[in-house]
Motif scaffolding. Structure first.
Motif, PDB file in Angstrom:
ATOM      1  N   SER A 163      10.292  11.511  20.097  1.00 16.86           N
ATOM      2  CA  SER A 163       9.082  11.301  20.918  1.00 16.86           C
ATOM      3  C   SER A 163       9.136   9.984  21.676  1.00 16.86           C
ATOM      4  N   GLY A 164      10.214   9.237  21.493  1.00 17.30           N
ATOM      5  CA  GLY A 164      10.386   7.980  22.226  1.00 17.30           C
ATOM      6  C   GLY A 164      10.027   6.765  21.390  1.00 17.30           C
ATOM      7  N   LYS A 165       9.734   6.993  20.100  1.00 14.89           N
ATOM      8  CA  LYS A 165       9.304   5.908  19.210  1.00 14.89           C
ATOM      9  C   LYS A 165      10.239   4.710  19.245  1.00 14.89           C
ATOM     10  N   SER A 166      11.549   4.985  19.077  1.00 15.48           N
ATOM     11  CA  SER A 166      12.496   3.869  18.940  1.00 15.48           C
ATOM     12  C   SER A 166      12.612   3.054  20.212  1.00 15.48           C
ATOM     13  N   ILE A 186      11.689  -2.478  13.450  1.00 12.12           N
ATOM     14  CA  ILE A 186      12.238  -1.739  12.300  1.00 12.12           C
ATOM     15  C   ILE A 186      12.169  -0.242  12.575  1.00 12.12           C
ATOM     16  N   ASP A 187      13.329   0.395  12.623  1.00 19.27           N
ATOM     17  CA  ASP A 187      13.386   1.847  12.781  1.00 19.27           C
ATOM     18  C   ASP A 187      13.564   2.442  11.382  1.00 19.27           C
ATOM     19  N   SER A 188      12.462   2.906  10.782  1.00 23.84           N
ATOM     20  CA  SER A 188      12.529   3.346   9.378  1.00 23.84           C
ATOM     21  C   SER A 188      13.437   4.557   9.187  1.00 23.84           C
ATOM     22  N   GLY A 189      13.597   5.378  10.238  1.00 26.44           N
ATOM     23  CA  GLY A 189      14.474   6.546  10.135  1.00 26.44           C
ATOM     24  C   GLY A 189      15.902   6.131   9.777  1.00 26.44           C
ATOM     25  N   GLY A 240       8.375   5.331  12.659  1.00 25.01           N
ATOM     26  CA  GLY A 240       8.777   6.343  11.683  1.00 25.01           C
ATOM     27  C   GLY A 240       7.891   7.562  11.689  1.00 25.01           C
ATOM     28  N   ARG A 241       7.673   8.102  10.465  1.00 24.75           N
ATOM     29  CA  ARG A 241       6.894   9.330  10.326  1.00 24.75           C
ATOM     30  C   ARG A 241       5.638   9.103   9.499  1.00 24.75           C
ATOM     31  N   ASP A 242       5.708   8.127   8.581  1.00 18.23           N
ATOM     32  CA  ASP A 242       4.594   7.923   7.647  1.00 18.23           C
ATOM     33  C   ASP A 242       4.234   6.448   7.572  1.00 18.23           C
ATOM     34  N   ILE A 243       4.483   5.722   8.653  1.00 16.06           N
ATOM     35  CA  ILE A 243       4.250   4.276   8.602  1.00 16.06           C
ATOM     36  C   ILE A 243       2.746   3.988   8.541  1.00 16.06           C
ATOM     37  N   GLY A 244       1.979   4.596   9.464  1.00 22.63           N
ATOM     38  CA  GLY A 244       0.530   4.355   9.467  1.00 22.63           C
ATOM     39  C   GLY A 244      -0.181   5.015   8.303  1.00 22.63           C
TER      40      GLY A 244
END
Ligand code: DC
Length: 233
Positions: free
Chosen positions: A15-18, A33-36, A125-129
């Protein structure tokens, strides 16, 4: 005590997060920090031990390895990893099942929290928030259509010299979307208090600027009392 300024950016694969997170961190002088990549490092441990088919061994192997982060680089047992190996096809194909293991998630969550405790970070990431940094200063959720996401990831991979096709990337994304949103532990979901941005057709700068506006709004509210409520774009 200093107020925490961590920014949590969650969203679907590709989705363009990084890209957005990296640029935002640069602009704010925060640690990116890229948690993936940490889940990918855990997956690399499993692959290096030839344990792909032995799920029962996964957690022990990961638990026994030292996964560390310094100056933007993840190392495993003191050896630096490269983006090429963390993003390889082998890792791509195994990372979703690996990230469904609760004990592995707990271990990675602990590592991520330790990093964010001392520094202001932009963590994606996916579950950061929703899990890792529930008290993040600002929470963003990025979405985009699966085709647009596949197109972006395909271009990225080609640039990195990975041998793949658009269809392969699209199918891999669809499969990962399904696993990530239906797994029992920390399924991908939109945290209630996050700002949702659909990035389809938006430029990277456009998305970064929107997030900066939200960030400044939060800063303003902190100094002058809240004046705006949650919004969706
Ligand atoms: O963002 P990515 O494609 O590099 O992430 C790789 C995998 O890691 C993805 O399939 C889901 C998992 N992941 C996760 O479960 N939780 C996170 N916070 C980040 C990634």
């Amino acid at each position: 005590m200093k107020t925490n300024r961590n920014i949590a950016i969650d969203g679907d694969s590709g989705s363009g997060k990084s890209t957005v997170g990296k640029l935002l961190a640069e602009k704010l002088g925060f640690v990116f920090i890229d948690s993936g990549l940490f889940y990918r490092a855990a997956t690399l441990v499993i692959i290096k031990n030839n344990a792909e088919a032995e799920k029962e061994k996964w957690y022990k192997l990961v638990e026994e390895s030292k996964i560390e982060f310094e100056n933007g680089i993840i190392s495993i047992n003191g050896k630096k990893t490269t983006l090429g190996e963390l993003r390889s096809k082998e890792v791509d194909n195994l990372v979703s099942p690996v990230s469904t293991i609760p004990e592995i998630r707990n271990k990675i969550t602990e590592i991520l929290r330790r990093i964010a405790f001392k520094r202001d970070t932009v963590m994606v990431g996916r579950d950061i928030g929703s899990v890792v940094l529930k008290d993040a200063f600002l929470k963003i959720y990025l979405t985009a259509t699966v085709e647009e996401r596949a197109n972006r990831r395909f271009k990225e991979l080609i640039k990195e010299g990975v041998n793949t096709t658009f269809d392969e990337v699209l199918n891999n994304l669809r499969t990962r979307d399904l696993i990530d949103s239906t797994r029992e532990t920390s399924p991908l979901k939109i945290p209630e208090d996050s700002y949702v941005i659909d990035t389809t057709g938006l430029s990277i700068d456009g998305v970064v600027n929107k997030i900066l506006q939200f960030y400044e709004g939060k800063e303003y509210a902190l100094r002058n009392g809240p004046c705006s409520s949650k919004s969706t774009i």
